[in-house]
Design a protein around this motif. Sequence first.
Motif, PDB file in Angstrom:
ATOM      1  N   HIS A   7      11.981  30.961 -33.392  1.00  0.00           N
ATOM      2  CA  HIS A   7      11.544  31.381 -34.732  1.00  0.00           C
ATOM      3  C   HIS A   7      10.275  32.242 -34.659  1.00  0.00           C
ATOM      4  O   HIS A   7       9.491  32.273 -35.608  1.00  0.00           O
ATOM      5  N   HIS A  26      16.739  33.195 -33.265  1.00  0.00           N
ATOM      6  CA  HIS A  26      17.115  33.107 -34.674  1.00  0.00           C
ATOM      7  C   HIS A  26      16.508  34.256 -35.478  1.00  0.00           C
ATOM      8  O   HIS A  26      17.126  34.778 -36.407  1.00  0.00           O
ATOM      9  N   THR A  27      15.288  34.683 -35.119  1.00  0.00           N
ATOM     10  CA  THR A  27      14.642  35.780 -35.843  1.00  0.00           C
ATOM     11  C   THR A  27      15.465  37.058 -35.765  1.00  0.00           C
ATOM     12  O   THR A  27      15.657  37.755 -36.770  1.00  0.00           O
ATOM     13  N   THR A  30      18.509  36.885 -37.879  1.00  0.00           N
ATOM     14  CA  THR A  30      18.157  37.100 -39.295  1.00  0.00           C
ATOM     15  C   THR A  30      17.956  38.579 -39.576  1.00  0.00           C
ATOM     16  O   THR A  30      18.401  39.101 -40.605  1.00  0.00           O
ATOM     17  N   ASP A  33      21.124  40.140 -39.980  1.00  0.00           N
ATOM     18  CA  ASP A  33      21.863  39.588 -41.129  1.00  0.00           C
ATOM     19  C   ASP A  33      23.078  38.763 -40.679  1.00  0.00           C
ATOM     20  O   ASP A  33      24.155  38.871 -41.245  1.00  0.00           O
ATOM     21  N   TYR A  34      22.870  37.921 -39.659  1.00  0.00           N
ATOM     22  CA  TYR A  34      23.913  37.007 -39.201  1.00  0.00           C
ATOM     23  C   TYR A  34      23.417  35.562 -39.388  1.00  0.00           C
ATOM     24  O   TYR A  34      22.256  35.251 -39.096  1.00  0.00           O
ATOM     25  N   THR A  35      24.297  34.698 -39.866  1.00  0.00           N
ATOM     26  CA  THR A  35      23.976  33.278 -39.971  1.00  0.00           C
ATOM     27  C   THR A  35      24.448  32.511 -38.740  1.00  0.00           C
ATOM     28  O   THR A  35      23.940  31.438 -38.437  1.00  0.00           O
ATOM     29  N   SER A  79      23.189  46.268 -38.381  1.00  0.00           N
ATOM     30  CA  SER A  79      23.325  44.933 -38.972  1.00  0.00           C
ATOM     31  C   SER A  79      24.791  44.592 -39.196  1.00  0.00           C
ATOM     32  O   SER A  79      25.684  45.420 -38.985  1.00  0.00           O
TER      33      SER A  79
END
Length: 402
Positions: A7, A26-27, A30, A33-35, A79
């Motif tokens: 993070h 995770h950053t 993000t 734009d992926y979960t 993205s």
Amino acid sequence: MDEQLDHAPCGFLTLSEDGLILSINHTLLTILDYTQNPFIGQHVNSILTVPARLFFQFYFFPLIKLEQHVEEMYISLVSSKGDEIPVLINALQKERTEATVLECILIPMRKRSEYENELLLAKKETEAALKAKDQANAELEATLKKLEKQKEELLELNKQNHNYKIETKKELELARIIQETSLTNPINNEKVEMEVFYNASSELSGDIYGIYQMDQHHYGVILLDVMGHGISSALITMTLHSLFQRLLSAGVAVDIVMKELDRHLHKLFENNEEARHYSTAILLAIDTDRQIIEYINAGHPPALWQDSDGKQCELSSTAPPLGTFEGIEFKANSFTFGKGDRLLLYTDGVDPLASDHLAPLLKETVSLPLVELKEKILQSLNHEKNIYHKSDDESFILIDLK
């Protein structure tokens, strides 16, 4: 990956020497734009724009292999929605027990990119205005001088200009016919079935391809795209054509063919660097007896291989484009194929997003005959032209392996 790094306020990923994604924080997911994380084991090309993919091949990988680090290199990510995301990347090559790993930090630069673009646009507009002013003054002065001449001289000049345009058009048309005549016909027999498409954006094209059968079981297929389009690119395609035609017809190994084409381009421009042209290329050697395909991709859009069940694989770039760096060693990759497998080779004029458009179309038409698939692709191309008004040379080759 520990919690702090996962993070962190910047993107982080690790790559293998071949460019495969080993980890991603995770950053960065993000930012893209992926979960979920779909990238582990994928090539880094999967998160890069098309220009950035070429930039990685030309500069990033050669530089980090040479200096073991990269600092503040400007690239663009793409993205999940297809948006371009400018970032600065810092990378470090580390030797671990099991393998060499490239650790990369990526910092988004959206605002800086916007400011730089605004400054560049303002500069270009100012330069264009000054140039237009100078050009207008020069044209006014030239017009005043021309008015002093006899009308007969002006009419004669117009006549000569008209004749020149007619002759030039005839010569370009003849050159176009010669260029298209040099293209080989697709091969269709009990082992392979092929369909091809070739369309120049102007009178002459920077695309060229060749299809050759050396014996009962061996075939060679090559597709090249010389930088730009028009007369200069077309002239270079013809010099490359005569060379690869001779080499492939003789059954020369794919790595030697690529080496000779690369050497030819370097020699062609060794005394005139300003005229230098580069060429992307993909070359396949198909052995239908052993059911093996060897290939080399030199900076070209990744070809698509699809088996009879619809499973796909990209034949991604394995080397820089021809004519970029001297002394490049071209190493062939290989894979086995089965009955019913299908291949699609194309230039960036067909799919500038490097298979983002073609791959789904190929999967949806897995059972469609090759000639009907060709029509589907052409319909899609026409649709894209109507939407984006794009104009580029377009070539693709479809191959079914029986």
